[in-house]
Design a protein around this motif. Structure first.
Motif, mmCIF file in Angstrom:
data_model
loop_
_atom_site.group_PDB
_atom_site.id
_atom_site.type_symbol
_atom_site.label_atom_id
_atom_site.label_comp_id
_atom_site.label_asym_id
_atom_site.label_seq_id
_atom_site.Cartn_x
_atom_site.Cartn_y
_atom_site.Cartn_z
ATOM 1 N N UNK A 122 7.421 -6.162 -4.954
ATOM 2 C CA UNK A 122 6.615 -5.299 -5.811
ATOM 3 C C UNK A 122 7.139 -5.305 -7.247
ATOM 4 N N UNK A 123 8.466 -5.397 -7.393
ATOM 5 C CA UNK A 123 9.063 -5.469 -8.724
ATOM 6 C C UNK A 123 8.706 -6.790 -9.392
ATOM 7 N N UNK A 124 8.834 -7.892 -8.655
ATOM 8 C CA UNK A 124 8.528 -9.214 -9.209
ATOM 9 C C UNK A 124 7.068 -9.331 -9.632
ATOM 10 N N UNK A 125 6.196 -8.649 -8.897
ATOM 11 C CA UNK A 125 4.764 -8.728 -9.193
ATOM 12 C C UNK A 125 4.311 -7.698 -10.229
ATOM 13 N N UNK A 126 5.232 -6.901 -10.726
ATOM 14 C CA UNK A 126 4.896 -5.939 -11.767
ATOM 15 C C UNK A 126 4.186 -4.693 -11.276
ATOM 16 N N UNK A 127 4.176 -4.481 -9.961
ATOM 17 C CA UNK A 127 3.533 -3.283 -9.414
ATOM 18 C C UNK A 127 4.420 -2.061 -9.616
ATOM 19 N N UNK A 128 5.741 -2.247 -9.472
ATOM 20 C CA UNK A 128 6.695 -1.175 -9.724
ATOM 21 C C UNK A 128 7.667 -1.630 -10.804
ATOM 22 N N UNK B 169 13.348 -3.876 3.828
ATOM 23 C CA UNK B 169 13.169 -2.823 2.827
ATOM 24 C C UNK B 169 13.459 -3.364 1.429
ATOM 25 N N UNK B 170 14.559 -4.086 1.283
ATOM 26 C CA UNK B 170 14.891 -4.666 -0.022
ATOM 27 C C UNK B 170 13.809 -5.637 -0.469
ATOM 28 N N UNK B 171 13.290 -6.420 0.479
ATOM 29 C CA UNK B 171 12.280 -7.411 0.134
ATOM 30 C C UNK B 171 10.982 -6.749 -0.318
ATOM 31 N N UNK B 172 10.601 -5.659 0.330
ATOM 32 C CA UNK B 172 9.371 -4.957 -0.074
ATOM 33 C C UNK B 172 9.465 -4.527 -1.533
ATOM 34 N N UNK B 173 10.579 -3.929 -1.907
ATOM 35 C CA UNK B 173 10.736 -3.455 -3.280
ATOM 36 C C UNK B 173 10.881 -4.629 -4.243
ATOM 37 N N UNK B 174 11.594 -5.669 -3.842
ATOM 38 C CA UNK B 174 11.782 -6.827 -4.711
ATOM 39 C C UNK B 174 10.450 -7.494 -5.016
ATOM 40 N N UNK C 192 19.465 4.630 -11.446
ATOM 41 C CA UNK C 192 18.429 3.598 -11.442
ATOM 42 C C UNK C 192 17.490 3.815 -10.263
ATOM 43 N N UNK C 193 16.215 4.033 -10.583
ATOM 44 C CA UNK C 193 15.213 4.300 -9.559
ATOM 45 C C UNK C 193 13.970 3.475 -9.839
ATOM 46 N N UNK C 194 12.966 3.607 -8.969
ATOM 47 C CA UNK C 194 11.736 2.844 -9.122
ATOM 48 C C UNK C 194 10.542 3.775 -9.290
ATOM 49 N N UNK C 195 9.599 3.338 -10.126
ATOM 50 C CA UNK C 195 8.339 4.044 -10.325
ATOM 51 C C UNK C 195 7.211 3.021 -10.327
ATOM 52 N N UNK C 196 5.998 3.496 -10.126
ATOM 53 C CA UNK C 196 4.861 2.605 -10.277
ATOM 54 C C UNK C 196 4.747 2.201 -11.747
ATOM 55 N N UNK C 197 4.456 0.944 -11.991
ATOM 56 C CA UNK C 197 4.309 0.483 -13.372
ATOM 57 C C UNK C 197 3.185 1.236 -14.077
ATOM 58 N N UNK D 157 0.833 -1.200 0.000
ATOM 59 C CA UNK D 157 0.000 0.000 0.000
ATOM 60 C C UNK D 157 0.870 1.254 0.000
ATOM 61 N N UNK D 158 1.841 1.299 0.897
ATOM 62 C CA UNK D 158 2.560 2.545 1.153
ATOM 63 C C UNK D 158 3.627 2.835 0.106
ATOM 64 N N UNK D 159 4.370 1.822 -0.329
ATOM 65 C CA UNK D 159 5.424 2.080 -1.323
ATOM 66 C C UNK D 159 4.833 2.629 -2.620
ATOM 67 N N UNK D 160 3.809 1.992 -3.209
ATOM 68 C CA UNK D 160 3.226 2.582 -4.424
ATOM 69 C C UNK D 160 2.606 3.960 -4.181
ATOM 70 N N UNK D 161 2.014 4.162 -2.999
ATOM 71 C CA UNK D 161 1.449 5.484 -2.700
ATOM 72 C C UNK D 161 2.540 6.543 -2.713
ATOM 73 N N UNK D 162 3.675 6.216 -2.117
ATOM 74 C CA UNK D 162 4.792 7.158 -2.108
ATOM 75 C C UNK D 162 5.309 7.418 -3.528
ATOM 76 N N UNK D 163 5.539 6.348 -4.271
ATOM 77 C CA UNK D 163 6.083 6.514 -5.616
ATOM 78 C C UNK D 163 5.105 7.241 -6.538
ATOM 79 N N UNK D 164 3.815 7.119 -6.262
ATOM 80 C CA UNK D 164 2.829 7.794 -7.083
ATOM 81 C C UNK D 164 2.824 9.295 -6.921
#
Length: 359
Positions: free
Chosen positions: A247-253, A240-245, A262-267, A209-216
């Protein structure tokens, strides 16, 4: 192929994502708070002004109405500061803060209370606030009596609320409605006060919930930047690494490249990031605005390093700022404007000052 971006385009995109273009949706203060992943409310008027700054028709009173309707929750959240959170999002924010377990660190216990004392406080607060709204003085008396520890009174009575923050992060208390004396805060339990309160999810679910909200609102960003915003870098690094990993694996970010970084954004945001409309409107934003706090004052792309001391001042005060093209281009107050950038249109500043004066 990894999307490649410039910082100019990213900052223009953030302005629109933070609703600085004042869309119709921003009329709802709850939608603004949700879009910004919370609004700092250490100073209540600043929170109201932060929402009003994004509304086509500024309406600071709409924030008070949303709090009274329990659509917004006031509690200690990101970086240990008071925030307004959208009621459905609040459990996830608190769960990530609780996951850091900062109150278990030796330095924290030495300065404040031990883990054992805090556990007794938690049990006492849970019982005392069951369906009740108490002032700080009433809550202090109840905890001291329940715990049998008079030394707790001074800690609970502190205006900074340091020992109450871990209780808030564990979902045991939130701010209640103002007492008859508007200067006296109250506390209550969210599960007996906030309609539909779900309780805290596990940290992995909370991160979704929170990571995509922040990136958005503040992306693209790194996990470290997110963690500084959340809890000043206190999250457990493996988690922290696992949360991003995950979300990345699931295609959310997704990974993007911004001028070689190299940074992360919402897909879901990749399309709008690739085709950004320019945003050249001037905005006068209030103290403690999320425009500054989201990326942090140390972000040299947003706050000129040589002017940082004028933005981030003593005792944690964040100045009202002039926002132009996604950057802090000056500071302002009731007496006038100090610009960092000579290219800021004077007409835009004058229009914003008229708008603020008319509230």
């Amino acid at each position: 192929m990894t999307l490649s971006l410039t910082w100019d385009s990213v900052l223009a995109w953030r302005c629109r994502r933070q609703w600085l273009h004042r869309p119709a949706e921003a009329a709802d203060p709850v939608a603004v708070v949700e879009r910004l992943a919370g609004v700092q409310a250490q100073v209540t008027s600043a929170a109201e002004q932060a929402v009003a700054a994004r509304q086509a028709e500024p309406d600071p009173a709409s924030v008070r109405a949303a709090v009274a309707a329990k659509r917004l929750v006031k509690t200690w959240a990101a970086r240990g500061t008071l925030h307004l959170l959208e009621a459905r999002q609040a459990p996830a924010h608190l769960a990530l803060l609780a996951a850091a377990r900062t109150w278990e660190k030796g330095a924290w216990q030495k300065t404040f209370v031990t883990v054992a004392q805090l556990e007794r406080m938690a049990a006492a607060a849970y019982e005392a606030l069951d369906g009740r709204v108490l002032t700080r003085e009433q809550l202090t008396a109840a905890i001291v009596e329940h715990a049998g520890d008079p030394s707790l009174a001074a800690h609970i009575g502190s205006g900074w609320g340091a020992v109450l923050k871990p209780l808030a992060w564990q979902g045991l208390l939130v701010y209640g409605p103002n007492s008859d004396d508007e200067n006296r805060v109250t506390f209550t339990r969210p599960d007996t006060f906030v309609p539909g309160w779900t309780g805290l999810p596990d940290p992995g679910a909370a991160a979704r919930v929170v990571v995509p909200a922040y990136l958005g609102a503040y992306g693209p960003a790194s996990p470290a930047t997110f963690d500084q915003w959340l809890c000043r870098g206190a999250s457990k690094k493996a988690a922290l690494r696992q949360w991003f990993r995950d979300l990345l694996d699931d295609g959310v970010i997704a990974e993007v490249e911004v001028e070689g970084e190299r940074l992360f954004a919402r897909a879901d945001d990749l399309g709008s990031l690739a085709d950004v409309a320019d945003f050249a409107e001037v905005r006068l934003l209030p103290a403690f605005d999320q425009f500054v706090l989201g990326p942090g004052t140390a972000d040299a792309r947003v706050v000129p390093p040589e002017r940082r001391a004028e933005v981030s001042r003593a005792a944690g005060w964040i100045s009202p700022v002039v926002a132009f093209r996604g950057r802090v281009a000056g500071v302002w107050d009731g007496d006038g404007v100090t610009l960092f950038d000579d290219g800021v249109p004077a007409a835009g500043i004058a229009a914003e000052r008229r708008r603020i004066a008319a509230r």
